[in-house]
Design a protein around this motif. Sequence first.
Motif, PDB file in Angstrom:
ATOM      1  N   ARG A 216      42.593  34.996  23.796  1.00  0.00           N
ATOM      2  CA  ARG A 216      42.146  34.951  25.003  1.00  0.00           C
ATOM      3  C   ARG A 216      42.006  36.298  25.306  1.00  0.00           C
ATOM      4  NH1 ARG A 216      44.744  31.013  29.350  1.00  0.00           N
ATOM      5  NH2 ARG A 216      46.329  32.330  29.065  1.00  0.00           N
ATOM      6  N   THR A 217      40.765  36.772  25.810  1.00  0.00           N
ATOM      7  CA  THR A 217      40.621  37.888  26.585  1.00  0.00           C
ATOM      8  C   THR A 217      40.324  37.934  27.975  1.00  0.00           C
ATOM      9  OG1 THR A 217      39.889  39.348  24.414  1.00  0.00           O
ATOM     10  CG2 THR A 217      39.372  40.274  26.331  1.00  0.00           C
ATOM     11  N   THR A 218      41.238  38.295  28.870  1.00  0.00           N
ATOM     12  CA  THR A 218      40.718  38.289  30.257  1.00  0.00           C
ATOM     13  C   THR A 218      40.040  39.463  30.659  1.00  0.00           C
ATOM     14  OG1 THR A 218      42.852  37.148  30.774  1.00  0.00           O
ATOM     15  CG2 THR A 218      41.849  37.950  32.600  1.00  0.00           C
ATOM     16  N   VAL A 219      38.882  39.252  31.192  1.00  0.00           N
ATOM     17  CA  VAL A 219      37.933  40.553  31.596  1.00  0.00           C
ATOM     18  C   VAL A 219      38.073  41.030  32.816  1.00  0.00           C
ATOM     19  CG1 VAL A 219      35.439  41.397  31.348  1.00  0.00           C
ATOM     20  CG2 VAL A 219      36.209  39.622  29.727  1.00  0.00           C
ATOM     21  N   VAL A 220      38.580  42.131  32.944  1.00  0.00           N
ATOM     22  CA  VAL A 220      38.850  42.847  34.338  1.00  0.00           C
ATOM     23  C   VAL A 220      37.771  43.648  34.315  1.00  0.00           C
ATOM     24  CG1 VAL A 220      40.455  43.660  36.043  1.00  0.00           C
ATOM     25  CG2 VAL A 220      41.437  42.373  34.206  1.00  0.00           C
ATOM     26  N   LYS A 221      36.768  43.478  35.220  1.00  0.00           N
ATOM     27  CA  LYS A 221      35.620  44.414  35.524  1.00  0.00           C
ATOM     28  C   LYS A 221      36.075  45.963  35.936  1.00  0.00           C
ATOM     29  CE  LYS A 221      30.905  44.372  37.508  1.00  0.00           C
ATOM     30  NZ  LYS A 221      30.172  43.708  38.478  1.00  0.00           N
ATOM     31  N   TYR A 248      38.651  37.441  34.840  1.00  0.00           N
ATOM     32  CA  TYR A 248      39.673  37.609  35.952  1.00  0.00           C
ATOM     33  C   TYR A 248      39.561  36.941  36.978  1.00  0.00           C
ATOM     34  CZ  TYR A 248      42.242  39.967  39.983  1.00  0.00           C
ATOM     35  OH  TYR A 248      42.819  40.307  40.812  1.00  0.00           O
ATOM     36  N   MET A 249      40.157  36.315  37.466  1.00  0.00           N
ATOM     37  CA  MET A 249      40.326  35.433  38.853  1.00  0.00           C
ATOM     38  C   MET A 249      41.253  36.468  40.197  1.00  0.00           C
ATOM     39  SD  MET A 249      38.355  33.290  37.900  1.00  0.00           S
ATOM     40  CE  MET A 249      37.865  32.105  39.174  1.00  0.00           C
ATOM     41  N   PHE A 250      40.644  36.649  41.168  1.00  0.00           N
ATOM     42  CA  PHE A 250      41.143  37.562  42.078  1.00  0.00           C
ATOM     43  C   PHE A 250      42.099  36.599  43.014  1.00  0.00           C
ATOM     44  CE2 PHE A 250      40.854  39.722  46.358  1.00  0.00           C
ATOM     45  CZ  PHE A 250      41.613  40.836  46.005  1.00  0.00           C
ATOM     46  N   VAL A 251      43.423  36.164  42.499  1.00  0.00           N
ATOM     47  CA  VAL A 251      44.163  35.258  43.013  1.00  0.00           C
ATOM     48  C   VAL A 251      45.671  35.812  43.021  1.00  0.00           C
ATOM     49  CG1 VAL A 251      42.915  33.158  42.539  1.00  0.00           C
ATOM     50  CG2 VAL A 251      44.542  33.966  40.843  1.00  0.00           C
ATOM     51  N   GLY A 252      46.420  35.208  43.708  1.00  0.00           N
ATOM     52  CA  GLY A 252      48.173  35.438  43.787  1.00  0.00           C
ATOM     53  C   GLY A 252      48.414  36.990  44.074  1.00  0.00           C
TER      54      GLY A 252
END
Length: 299
Positions: A216-221, A248-252
């Motif tokens: 899994r690759t989390t893509v952070v712009k 990537y989700m903008f959470v927490g």
Amino acid sequence: MQSEACKSLEKQGYQFFSKKSSAALKPCMWNKRALLGGDMCYKHQFYNISSHRCVQMTPTLKCNQRCLFCWRSMEYEVEEEEECPPEIILERMHALQKKSLAGYNWILESSTATEKLWNEALNPDMIAISLSGEPTLYSKLPELIELFKRGNNTTFLVSNATKPEMIERCHPYQTYISLDAPDKKTYLSVCRPEEDFWGEIQKSLSLLKDRRSAIRTTVVKGLNDFGAEEYAKMYQSSGADFIEVKGYMFVGHSRQRLVRENMPEHDYVRDFALEISKYCDYKIIDENPLSRVVCMRRL
């Protein structure tokens, strides 16, 4: 273990297996949504996992990375006095899961869960070792996975790949490896490890070809959304069954380190996956726009 960090996590719904360890479980949003008859998470779509029968847990909240995109708090860490024995985790898991879901009991007027879904939720068959922390830092992880398997549970192990010797000893149903940088320089700046684990990550990737596995690759712009050819080379050499490219989700607590603009739209994630696919045999086979994730497989 009554630290402020522990109390904060308990308010967020964490259930701890023992007072001296940081082993914990917490039902995810999709678990509760599915229990009420709503949508299941993308793992149901990709891997046929029933979200309402899934336990999300970790044997330890310790971690050896400080990823910028991680939702957990890094300012207030839960201190672990001792590891929780695998037998205790197995013994208490169902009771803690039931306690976590108490407000969703079908007999309550406020609940839209059915008796069937409720009974299925209390008889979980999927253990996602993925809540928070790095599970390979738990010394008895192989024994814990074997105990779960004896109970006819499907097990997903999610790891940052920094401990290949532990990954080699573990035999879950599916091994998930996080690969969140195309090169060592980006890895050090985005994942902020305690030490340089880039070589260990490459070794962990080499272990995937002989087991059911996913990367899994989390893509952070703006941070790791480049180097498509480098990602492709690592995917290709790993031989992993599946590749997930996820936004990537903008959470927490990540909101204290990043900005909303770092969260890519689904089309952006898909386009990046398509760019990667130009340099390897992995092609998009499915996608879930709500979770901003695509699934790739060798074709």
